[in-house]
Design a protein around this motif. Structure first.
Motif, mmCIF file in Angstrom:
data_model
loop_
_atom_site.group_PDB
_atom_site.id
_atom_site.type_symbol
_atom_site.label_atom_id
_atom_site.label_comp_id
_atom_site.label_asym_id
_atom_site.label_seq_id
_atom_site.Cartn_x
_atom_site.Cartn_y
_atom_site.Cartn_z
ATOM 1 N N SER A 255 0.820 -1.211 0.000
ATOM 2 C CA SER A 255 0.000 0.000 0.000
ATOM 3 C C SER A 255 0.855 1.262 0.000
ATOM 4 O O SER A 255 0.598 2.211 -0.745
ATOM 5 C CB SER A 255 -0.934 -0.015 1.218
ATOM 6 O OG SER A 255 -1.764 1.120 1.230
ATOM 7 N N SER A 259 1.000 3.800 -3.098
ATOM 8 C CA SER A 259 0.531 5.159 -2.811
ATOM 9 C C SER A 259 1.615 6.183 -3.117
ATOM 10 O O SER A 259 1.354 7.243 -3.701
ATOM 11 C CB SER A 259 0.107 5.267 -1.343
ATOM 12 O OG SER A 259 -0.957 4.387 -1.051
ATOM 13 N N SER A 260 2.853 5.881 -2.731
ATOM 14 C CA SER A 260 3.953 6.801 -2.979
ATOM 15 C C SER A 260 4.205 6.967 -4.472
ATOM 16 O O SER A 260 4.455 8.069 -4.963
ATOM 17 C CB SER A 260 5.225 6.283 -2.288
ATOM 18 O OG SER A 260 6.339 7.080 -2.606
ATOM 19 N N THR A 265 -3.911 7.510 -2.270
ATOM 20 C CA THR A 265 -4.029 6.420 -1.315
ATOM 21 C C THR A 265 -4.455 5.142 -2.024
ATOM 22 O O THR A 265 -5.518 5.102 -2.650
ATOM 23 C CB THR A 265 -5.048 6.761 -0.210
ATOM 24 O OG1 THR A 265 -4.642 7.966 0.441
ATOM 25 C CG2 THR A 265 -5.140 5.631 0.799
ATOM 26 N N MET A 267 -5.065 1.082 -1.330
ATOM 27 C CA MET A 267 -5.165 -0.018 -0.372
ATOM 28 C C MET A 267 -4.750 -1.341 -1.014
ATOM 29 O O MET A 267 -3.878 -2.035 -0.537
ATOM 30 C CB MET A 267 -6.590 -0.110 0.165
ATOM 31 C CG MET A 267 -7.003 1.085 1.010
ATOM 32 S SD MET A 267 -5.942 1.281 2.478
ATOM 33 C CE MET A 267 -6.374 -0.198 3.383
#
Length: 497
Positions: A255, A259-260, A265, A267
């Motif tokens: 995750s 996300s990075s 975001t 999941m």
């Protein structure tokens, strides 16, 4: 004693059921070998390329780590995280292969996956045999173990089939947990951690199975709280907390990396907006109009969202959400229901189709393998008929059969939500096939009205167990009614359009 005598003595010591299981194991391996010879010289199909590239990138990263060379994070980001669509389970499974044989060809890839999946599948069958008995193990060896196209899929680099095998392990863990709870005892910390480990493994190979994992986890926690009291209940909650911590702790690395890389975001997967647009929306409007005709319905929107994100400063996930909403702006209840029925049809009608894709295209006029076609269709269609009976049936005899029935119904129901949210096709039944195999064993046992000799005997726990039986019956009735209402509702909405 000679080796032959030892083998004869060992064989004579086996029960009839064990001999049947051994024969089924040999049949499974024989089918795998025949199918391997058919597809070994084929080519990668669709998403397989992404998983293979991910496996190569992870193997390069490990190789760099061993040689104390700085890893190429750009390669990992490009091939493992990529668009965030694919969970890294299959890439991780392929990593040892490319670590040892960096230039492995298709034949080696198919052989490696065939061996690994058979080892995991047979280990799962052994676990089922020890926990649920010979009938369940035999049913699993037949369905899916003897389905030719399932054998072909077991050598393909998609995670769906592997996730289905792991779902069976998760169900077995929960059955054993139910025995502990029925004795009035709390699960150990090791049991909690093991549940979390199996659950995250399922999700790593098939992100859409998150609903199944979450549903079974909630059911297990509710059962523990309802059946236990005092210190045992507190210990059960701690064990559940450790399982959840294991699950989340192993999900976090993926995750955070996704996300990075993608600037939002993540999941599990970022594919949901594009999937919904292509499944239920107007495909000619996914890119706020027609997408680039030079690519697929999946990668053209991806490229468009990336280019738009760079131009606007938004994340590509935000752009994909806007694109999806635009394409679905004219969706109605009737159009949605009609699309769901189309998806269900695609999910079930041609389970053998991908076999022709996996075989080498050396003779485009070659007639389709009639034996594979007939056997696969017959077995898979029969399995789905069993699944339908499971979804609307109610098991009343034997408490453990009731537990298994609820777990299988919830698992199959969760897997069958895919046509409601995702384009379905003749690839996804492989996840449900092992669950359907266990369902066949359950229904067979109910029809025969007897237990096999190796089954675990009923655990007499008095009033608690009788109350549990009442609630299990009510849950089954509720699930059956829910299934019927969903079917009637979807068909009514579709016909109204």
């Amino acid at each position: 004693m000679s080796p032959e005598s030892r083998v004869r003595t060992w064989w004579q010591a086996r029960s009839r059921g064990e001999r049947v299981l051994l024969a089924l194991v040999l049949a499974h391996l024989a089918i795998k070998l025949v199918v391997y010879l058919q597809i070994a010289q084929g080519q990668l199909v669709g998403d397989e390329s992404s998983y293979v590239n991910g496996g190569k990138a992870l193997s390069n990263m490990l190789r760099d780590a061993v040689t104390f060379t700085g890893p190429d994070w750009a390669e990992v980001e490009r091939n493992v995280v990529s668009s965030g669509w694919f969970m890294p389970g299959m890439a991780m499974l392929l990593t040892p292969l490319y670590l040892v044989v960096p230039d492995a060809d298709i034949a080696v890839l198919r052989g490696y996956l065939g061996i690994v999946t058979s080892l995991v599948f047979l280990a799962t069958v052994l676990r089922v045999y020890r926990s649920l008995g010979v009938v369940y193990a035999g049913a699993l060896l037949v369905l899916p173990g003897l389905v030719p196209v399932w054998a072909a899929f077991s050598m393909a680099a998609w995670g769906d089939l592997f996730a289905g095998i792991l779902v069976v392990l998760l169900i077995v863990e929960l059955v054993e947990l139910s025995r502990v709870l029925r004795r009035g005892e709390a699960p150990t910390l090791a049991q909690g951690a093991r549940l979390g480990l199996v659950a995250i493994a399922v999700v790593y190979f098939r992100s859409s199975a998150a609903l199944l994992v979450a549903g079974l986890g909630v059911v297990a926690l509710v059962a523990a709280i309802a059946l236990l009291r005092g210190a045992e209940r507190r210990r059960a909650v701690v064990s559940a907390g450790l399982g959840a911590l294991t699950f989340v702790g192993l999900l976090v690395p993926w995750s955070l990396a996704a996300s990075s890389s993608l600037g939002g975001t993540v999941m599990t997967t970022t594919s949901v907006p594009t999937v919904l647009a292509n499944t239920f929306g107007d495909r000619s409007q996914v890119c706020f109009g027609p997408c680039d005709p030079g690519s697929t319905a999946w990668f053209s929107p991806l490229r468009y969202s990336r280019e738009t994100a760079r131009a606007t400063g938004l994340s590509e996930m935000d752009v994909a959400e806007q694109m999806s909403a635009y394409a679905r702006r004219d969706v109605t209840a009737a159009s949605y229901a009609s699309d769901v029925l189309d998806n269900l049809d695609a999910y079930v009608r041609h389970p053998e189709r991908f076999y022709s894709y996996l075989r080498p295209d050396t003779d485009p006029d070659r007639p389709h393998d009639a034996v594979v076609d007939v056997v696969t269709r017959g077995m898979v269609w029969g399995a789905f008929a069993i699944g339908a009976a499971l979804l609307v049936g109610v098991v009343r005899r034997w408490r453990e059969d009731q537990v298994v029935s609820v777990l299988l119904t919830l698992s199959l129901g969760a897997l069958l939500t895919q046509p409601f949210v995702h384009i379905a096709g003749p690839r996804y039944w492989t996840t449900a096939a092992p669950v359907l195999g266990l369902a066949a064993a359950l229904l067979l046992g109910q029809l025969l009205l007897r237990r096999t000799p190796v089954d675990t005997p009923e655990i007499a726990v008095g009033e608690r167990d009788r109350a549990l039986g009442t609630w299990l019956t009510r849950v089954q009735v509720l699930l059956a009614c829910g299934t019927v209402l969903v079917v009637i509702g979807i068909m009514a909405l579709a016909s109204a359009g």
